[in-house]
Design an enzyme around this catalytic site. Structure first.
Site, PDB file in Angstrom:
ATOM      1  N   ASP A   1     -37.334 -33.199 -54.794  1.00 17.63           N
ATOM      2  CA  ASP A   1     -37.640 -32.656 -55.445  1.00 17.63           C
ATOM      3  C   ASP A   1     -37.078 -30.906 -55.202  1.00 17.63           C
ATOM      4  O   ASP A   1     -36.462 -30.353 -54.291  1.00 17.63           O
ATOM      5  CB  ASP A   1     -38.755 -31.691 -55.075  1.00 17.63           C
ATOM      6  CG  ASP A   1     -39.928 -31.232 -55.867  1.00 17.63           C
ATOM      7  OD1 ASP A   1     -39.165 -30.402 -56.625  1.00 17.63           O
ATOM      8  OD2 ASP A   1     -40.610 -30.343 -54.724  1.00 17.63           O
TER       9      ASP A   1
ATOM     10  N   GLU B   1     -13.322 -17.332 -39.392  1.00 17.15           N
ATOM     11  CA  GLU B   1     -13.582 -17.298 -37.737  1.00 17.15           C
ATOM     12  C   GLU B   1     -14.998 -16.931 -37.240  1.00 17.15           C
ATOM     13  O   GLU B   1     -15.754 -15.899 -37.372  1.00 17.15           O
ATOM     14  CB  GLU B   1     -12.789 -16.054 -37.321  1.00 17.15           C
ATOM     15  CG  GLU B   1     -11.092 -15.863 -36.974  1.00 17.15           C
ATOM     16  CD  GLU B   1     -10.816 -14.588 -36.409  1.00 17.15           C
ATOM     17  OE1 GLU B   1     -11.385 -13.829 -36.240  1.00 17.15           O
ATOM     18  OE2 GLU B   1      -9.528 -15.417 -36.861  1.00 17.15           O
TER      19      GLU B   1
ATOM     20  N   GLU C   1     -18.093 -16.250 -35.373  1.00 18.90           N
ATOM     21  CA  GLU C   1     -18.839 -16.036 -34.163  1.00 18.90           C
ATOM     22  C   GLU C   1     -20.549 -15.555 -33.929  1.00 18.90           C
ATOM     23  O   GLU C   1     -20.964 -16.112 -35.459  1.00 18.90           O
ATOM     24  CB  GLU C   1     -18.222 -14.010 -33.910  1.00 18.90           C
ATOM     25  CG  GLU C   1     -17.223 -13.981 -33.550  1.00 18.90           C
ATOM     26  CD  GLU C   1     -17.228 -12.535 -33.922  1.00 18.90           C
ATOM     27  OE1 GLU C   1     -15.732 -12.096 -33.647  1.00 18.90           O
ATOM     28  OE2 GLU C   1     -17.805 -11.346 -34.549  1.00 18.90           O
TER      29      GLU C   1
ATOM     30  N   GLU D   1     -17.276 -12.638 -26.698  1.00 24.65           N
ATOM     31  CA  GLU D   1     -16.375 -12.042 -27.491  1.00 24.65           C
ATOM     32  C   GLU D   1     -16.889 -10.971 -27.044  1.00 24.65           C
ATOM     33  O   GLU D   1     -17.531 -11.184 -25.478  1.00 24.65           O
ATOM     34  CB  GLU D   1     -17.251 -12.463 -28.443  1.00 24.65           C
ATOM     35  CG  GLU D   1     -16.412 -12.910 -29.873  1.00 24.65           C
ATOM     36  CD  GLU D   1     -15.506 -11.727 -30.538  1.00 24.65           C
ATOM     37  OE1 GLU D   1     -15.387 -10.730 -29.960  1.00 24.65           O
ATOM     38  OE2 GLU D   1     -14.306 -12.236 -31.108  1.00 24.65           O
TER      39      GLU D   1
ATOM     40  N   GLU E   1     -17.407 -17.193 -29.871  1.00 23.75           N
ATOM     41  CA  GLU E   1     -16.584 -17.774 -31.010  1.00 23.75           C
ATOM     42  C   GLU E   1     -16.033 -18.761 -30.030  1.00 23.75           C
ATOM     43  O   GLU E   1     -15.224 -18.943 -29.678  1.00 23.75           O
ATOM     44  CB  GLU E   1     -15.812 -16.717 -31.334  1.00 23.75           C
ATOM     45  CG  GLU E   1     -14.693 -16.951 -32.282  1.00 23.75           C
ATOM     46  CD  GLU E   1     -14.153 -16.146 -32.963  1.00 23.75           C
ATOM     47  OE1 GLU E   1     -12.993 -15.858 -33.001  1.00 23.75           O
ATOM     48  OE2 GLU E   1     -14.292 -14.021 -33.040  1.00 23.75           O
TER      49      GLU E   1
ATOM     50  N   HIS F   1     -14.669 -13.326 -39.845  1.00 21.10           N
ATOM     51  CA  HIS F   1     -12.864 -13.012 -40.537  1.00 21.10           C
ATOM     52  C   HIS F   1     -12.643 -14.128 -41.269  1.00 21.10           C
ATOM     53  O   HIS F   1     -12.503 -15.033 -40.906  1.00 21.10           O
ATOM     54  CB  HIS F   1     -12.769 -12.392 -39.867  1.00 21.10           C
ATOM     55  CG  HIS F   1     -13.104 -11.478 -38.726  1.00 21.10           C
ATOM     56  ND1 HIS F   1     -12.542 -11.295 -37.793  1.00 21.10           N
ATOM     57  CD2 HIS F   1     -14.335 -10.216 -39.724  1.00 21.10           C
ATOM     58  CE1 HIS F   1     -13.651 -10.089 -36.672  1.00 21.10           C
ATOM     59  NE2 HIS F   1     -14.169  -9.857 -38.069  1.00 21.10           N
TER      60      HIS F   1
ATOM     61  N   ARG G   1      -7.072  -4.001 -37.008  1.00 23.04           N
ATOM     62  CA  ARG G   1      -8.403  -5.053 -37.030  1.00 23.04           C
ATOM     63  C   ARG G   1      -9.021  -3.497 -37.784  1.00 23.04           C
ATOM     64  O   ARG G   1     -10.302  -4.185 -37.259  1.00 23.04           O
ATOM     65  CB  ARG G   1      -8.629  -4.791 -35.739  1.00 23.04           C
ATOM     66  CG  ARG G   1      -7.204  -6.883 -35.318  1.00 23.04           C
ATOM     67  CD  ARG G   1      -8.618  -7.643 -34.314  1.00 23.04           C
ATOM     68  NE  ARG G   1      -7.817  -8.136 -34.502  1.00 23.04           N
ATOM     69  CZ  ARG G   1      -6.787  -9.335 -33.850  1.00 23.04           C
ATOM     70  NH1 ARG G   1      -6.158  -8.129 -33.934  1.00 23.04           N
ATOM     71  NH2 ARG G   1      -6.713 -10.451 -33.975  1.00 23.04           N
TER      72      ARG G   1
ATOM     73  N   GLU H   1      -6.953 -11.532 -43.903  1.00 25.84           N
ATOM     74  CA  GLU H   1      -7.678 -11.247 -43.067  1.00 25.84           C
ATOM     75  C   GLU H   1      -9.042 -10.617 -44.010  1.00 25.84           C
ATOM     76  O   GLU H   1      -8.639  -9.560 -43.805  1.00 25.84           O
ATOM     77  CB  GLU H   1      -7.575 -11.498 -42.113  1.00 25.84           C
ATOM     78  CG  GLU H   1      -9.157 -11.856 -41.359  1.00 25.84           C
ATOM     79  CD  GLU H   1      -8.339 -11.181 -40.274  1.00 25.84           C
ATOM     80  OE1 GLU H   1      -9.664 -11.213 -39.052  1.00 25.84           O
ATOM     81  OE2 GLU H   1      -7.478 -10.499 -39.137  1.00 25.84           O
TER      82      GLU H   1
ATOM     83  N   ARG I   1     -12.316  -8.914 -43.472  1.00 26.07           N
ATOM     84  CA  ARG I   1     -13.162  -8.552 -42.189  1.00 26.07           C
ATOM     85  C   ARG I   1     -14.434  -8.379 -42.410  1.00 26.07           C
ATOM     86  O   ARG I   1     -15.565  -8.015 -41.534  1.00 26.07           O
ATOM     87  CB  ARG I   1     -12.407  -7.963 -41.173  1.00 26.07           C
ATOM     88  CG  ARG I   1     -11.123  -8.454 -40.941  1.00 26.07           C
ATOM     89  CD  ARG I   1     -10.665  -7.601 -40.647  1.00 26.07           C
ATOM     90  NE  ARG I   1     -11.026  -6.862 -39.085  1.00 26.07           N
ATOM     91  CZ  ARG I   1     -11.113  -7.323 -37.236  1.00 26.07           C
ATOM     92  NH1 ARG I   1     -10.194  -8.927 -37.744  1.00 26.07           N
ATOM     93  NH2 ARG I   1     -12.337  -7.225 -36.472  1.00 26.07           N
TER      94      ARG I   1
END
Length: 464
Positions: free
Chosen positions: A58, A136, A138, A191, A198, A247, A320, A340, A342
């Site tokens: 359904d 990645e 977490e 982390e 992580e 990320h 970063r 990357e 983020r």
């Protein structure tokens, strides 16, 4: 497992595997529009029929699927996702397969998140590229007391060991379960925040990576429960602590040569024009992307300055604090060159998230959208820039709330096309309803934008 070509081969191979492992039940799995894992269990004796005809259900009872007057849907298992659930007792051995969702008659359901990602991947393939991603993820490990209050299970910080890090056993059990599913684990660690962890798995082609992301979350939650706690993928369960991100490392490899299209040995940090244009697309569509990759009220309590979550639309090599960074561990290694992104978090639907990020990047390549040098924050902590610095560079800010993000999504034709009109309209409707529900709950509370409310705990702690 190798790709199985014919239906007869599928049934014969899976029947042999079922007999070998004494499998009794098969769980057919898929996700709803928000990425919540759904499943139906069938006796293993019905596997042949399910692989041939699919299994009906359904669709009106699944978020973002079909209305009650058009609710017959088919779950068609993908035999290449067959795996034994490692946490089930041997006397009740259970396997799973991830499904594509079809309409009666065999037509793909346009609102199936897996189909939406497949459609985006085909566009990349038609342009000559295979899309690879490495997320990645977490998560927090929490304990719940008898009164329903939660607390982080440890006081550890980044890369800590026991006794500060009490998540070792959960991570170890989750890794072993993930490896049983075929994930190649690269590392695990504590982390930054108390109770935050992580586990990283090796990058893969996007559809496989999305399937593995769903598997990762299922395995982590199952192992945590067995050890007396909860694993939550809620982005920001605690005020004043770092939130959990996802990320996403991404790159394109040429279909014809197998070479990394982001790599140019003669370019700055080995990043090719194709890579630069791809990042240009991510930056151009970043505001609309957040509505899909950071999709909850709680997501925007993570996306604030000071907690390693990106806020400013910028790019950099290695840095970063930028929204998009080009990792610089091995600048001369072809396969390592990637972008990357983020701002995604772990509450997103990975199928939709990968689809919209890919579509933004392909738009950048198609239109040769440059990475503006003014947005280059290499060598700078973006959070140290003053408002005047940001203005001088033309650096904009990501949406500060889900409402702002949805408004940006509504204006972005590229991301709308990636989702498809069906899912685009339903997604906006359901997410605006979510905002209205939250705003009704916090009415009269001037601090709700900073603190983590009980509404968020109830809505997201276990569900995402």
């Amino acid at each position: 497992m190798k790709t199985i070509e014919t239906n007869t081969e599928k049934i014969a191979e899976l029947a042999a595997l079922a007999e070998k492992h004494n499998v009794k039940f098969l769980r057919l799995q898929f996700v709803d529009i928000f990425g919540t894992l759904k499943n139906v269990a069938i006796p293993i004796t019905h596997v042949g029929d399910s692989l041939t005809n699919g299994t009906g259900f359904d669709g009106s009872s699944i978020k973002g699927f079909t209305p009650i007057y058009d609710s017959d849907m088919i779950a068609m298992p993908d035999p290449n996702t067959w795996a034994i659930l490692p946490w089930r007792p041997k006397e009740l051995t259970t396997a799973r397969m991830i499904c594509d969702i079809m309409r009666p008659g065999g037509r793909p359901f346009e609102g199936d998140p897996r189909y939406i990602l497949k459609r985006a991947i085909k566009k990349a393939t038609d342009m000559g590229y295979n899309f690879l991603t490495g997320p990645e993820l977490e998560f927090f490990l929490v304990r719940m007391d008898n009164g329903g209050c939660m607390s982080p299970m440890d006081s550890g910080g980044y890369f800590d060991m026991m006794p500060m890090d009490m998540g070792t056993d959960v991570r170890r059990a989750a890794i072993l379960a993930m490896e049983d599913f075929g994930l190649e684990i690269e590392m695990s660690h504590h982390e930054v925040a108390p109770g935050q962890h992580e586990i990283d798995f090796r990058y893969a082609e996007a559809l496989e990576a999305a399937d593995k992301s769903i598997t990762y979350k299922q395995a982590t939650k199952a192992m945590a429960v067995q050890l007396g706690m909860y694993a939550t993928f809620m982005p920001k369960p605690y005020y004043g602590e770092n939130g959990s991100g996802m990320h996403v490392h991404q790159s394109l490899f040429a279909v014809d040569t197998g070479k990394n299209a982001f790599y140019d040995a003669s370019a700055d940090s080995s990043l090719s024009d194709v890579g630069k244009w791809y990042i240009g697309g991510l930056l151009k569509h970043a505001k609309a992307l957040t509505a899909v990759v950071a999709p909850t009220i709680n997501s925007y309590k993570r996306l604030v300055p000071g907690y390693e979550a990106p806020v400013y639309i910028s790019w950099a090599f290695a840095n970063r604090s930028a929204l998009v960074r080009v990792p610089n561990y091995h600048p001369n290694l072809e396969k390592a060159i990637r972008a990357e992104f983020r701002c995604p978090d772990v509450s997103c639907n990975p199928y939709l998230a990968y689809a919209v990020m890919l579509s933004a990047g392909l738009d950048g390549i198609k239109n040769q959208i440059e990475m503006p040098e003014t947005l280059n924050c290499t060598g700078l902590n973006v959070y140290d820039l003053t408002e005047q610095d940001l203005a001088d560079r033309g650096i904009k800010t990501l949406p500060g709330s889900l409402t702002e993000a949805l408004n940006e999504l509504e204006k972005d034709t590229v991301i709308k096309e990636a989702l498809g009109e069906y899912t685009f309209n339903l997604y906006l409707k359901l997410k605006r309803a979510e905002v209205a529900e939250y705003e009704e709950f916090v009415k009269g509370d001037p601090d709700h934008k900073q603190k983590i409310t009980q509404w968020e705990i109830d809505k997201y702690l276990i569900r995402v």
